[in-house]
Design an enzyme around this catalytic site. Structure first.
Site, PDB file in Angstrom:
ATOM      1  CB  VAL A  12      -9.189   1.893  -5.108  1.00  0.00           C
ATOM      2  CG1 VAL A  12      -9.067   1.105  -6.246  1.00  0.00           C
ATOM      3  CG2 VAL A  12      -8.507   2.945  -4.768  1.00  0.00           C
ATOM      4  CG  HIS A  24      -8.431  -3.046  -2.180  1.00  0.00           C
ATOM      5  ND1 HIS A  24      -9.658  -2.499  -3.105  1.00  0.00           N
ATOM      6  CD2 HIS A  24      -8.519  -2.032  -1.026  1.00  0.00           C
ATOM      7  CE1 HIS A  24     -10.278  -1.546  -2.310  1.00  0.00           C
ATOM      8  NE2 HIS A  24      -9.414  -1.243  -1.314  1.00  0.00           N
ATOM      9  CG  ASP A  39      -2.241   0.794   1.608  1.00  0.00           C
ATOM     10  OD1 ASP A  39      -3.181   0.326   1.081  1.00  0.00           O
ATOM     11  OD2 ASP A  39      -1.582   2.030   1.136  1.00  0.00           O
TER      12      ASP A  39
HETATM   13  P1  5GP Z   1     -10.026   1.673   0.539  1.00  0.00           P
HETATM   14  O1  5GP Z   1      -9.940   2.364   1.483  1.00  0.00           O
HETATM   15  O2  5GP Z   1     -10.652   1.635  -1.166  1.00  0.00           O
HETATM   16  O3  5GP Z   1      -9.816   0.109   1.103  1.00  0.00           O
HETATM   17  O4  5GP Z   1      -8.348   0.979  -0.461  1.00  0.00           O
HETATM   18  C1  5GP Z   1      -7.763   1.498  -1.259  1.00  0.00           C
HETATM   19  C2  5GP Z   1      -5.926   1.604  -0.668  1.00  0.00           C
HETATM   20  O5  5GP Z   1      -5.365   2.046  -1.858  1.00  0.00           O
HETATM   21  C3  5GP Z   1      -5.480   2.502   0.956  1.00  0.00           C
HETATM   22  O6  5GP Z   1      -4.876   2.178   1.500  1.00  0.00           O
HETATM   23  C4  5GP Z   1      -4.711   3.654  -0.234  1.00  0.00           C
HETATM   24  O7  5GP Z   1      -3.923   4.202   1.121  1.00  0.00           O
HETATM   25  C5  5GP Z   1      -4.419   2.536  -1.582  1.00  0.00           C
HETATM   26  N1  5GP Z   1      -3.666   3.088  -2.593  1.00  0.00           N
HETATM   27  C6  5GP Z   1      -4.065   4.383  -3.579  1.00  0.00           C
HETATM   28  N2  5GP Z   1      -3.646   4.765  -3.891  1.00  0.00           N
HETATM   29  C7  5GP Z   1      -1.855   3.189  -4.609  1.00  0.00           C
HETATM   30  C8  5GP Z   1      -1.464   3.949  -5.634  1.00  0.00           C
HETATM   31  O8  5GP Z   1      -1.035   4.435  -6.875  1.00  0.00           O
HETATM   32  N3  5GP Z   1      -0.692   2.862  -5.238  1.00  0.00           N
HETATM   33  C9  5GP Z   1      -0.546   1.956  -3.924  1.00  0.00           C
HETATM   34  N4  5GP Z   1       0.154   0.857  -4.112  1.00  0.00           N
HETATM   35  N5  5GP Z   1      -1.436   2.267  -3.343  1.00  0.00           N
HETATM   36  C10 5GP Z   1      -2.363   3.362  -3.341  1.00  0.00           C
END
Ligand code: 5GP
Length: 114
Positions: A96, A100, A32
């Protein structure tokens, strides 16, 4: 279903770089970009499912595979205790919209998470 032009779709296609931890025919695991613990890895299916709430019975084997990949990542990272989290929907913190699993560890993890 998610479209393949989400951020994670672009990571899968190689358009956006990532720090890969594990990959196979069905999934990719990478660090992440904003880690919430010393180990914070995201496990994603190559198939673009938008969120867990949209998965169907046809995804049963894939979902089981993703859980086993999460456990494999934890082993690869040397974790004895760890947590996996799936945020499904904006109200739960999903940002996103490509399914995941977060694999988080390397520090004490309180429960409930708050
Ligand atoms: P969510 O909030 O959708 O459950 O998790 C999305 C995750 O994607 C977040 O923990 C965020 O830090 C991570 N994330 C967002 N943009 C990127 C990126 O460009 N690269 C990586 N490796 N992680 C990302």
């Amino acid at each position: 279903m998610a479209s393949s032009d989400t951020l994670f779709g672009r990571i899968l296609s190689g358009e956006i770089p990532c720090q890969e931890v594990y990959a196979d025919d069905l999934s990719l695991a990478f660090r992440d970009v904003n880690p919430q613990a010393p180990v914070h890895v995201l496990v994603i299916p190559r198939e673009p499912i938008a969120q867990l709430g949209e998965a169907t019975a046809e995804h049963q084997a894939l979902l089981g595979h993703l859980l086993l990949v999460a456990a494999k990542v934890a082993r690869l990272e040397g974790l004895e205790s760890w947590r996996t989290v799936i945020n499904s929907g904006a109200g739960a913190g999903q940002t996103v919209f490509h399914l995941h699993l977060h694999v988080i560890g390397g520090r004490p993890l309180a429960w409930p998470p708050g």
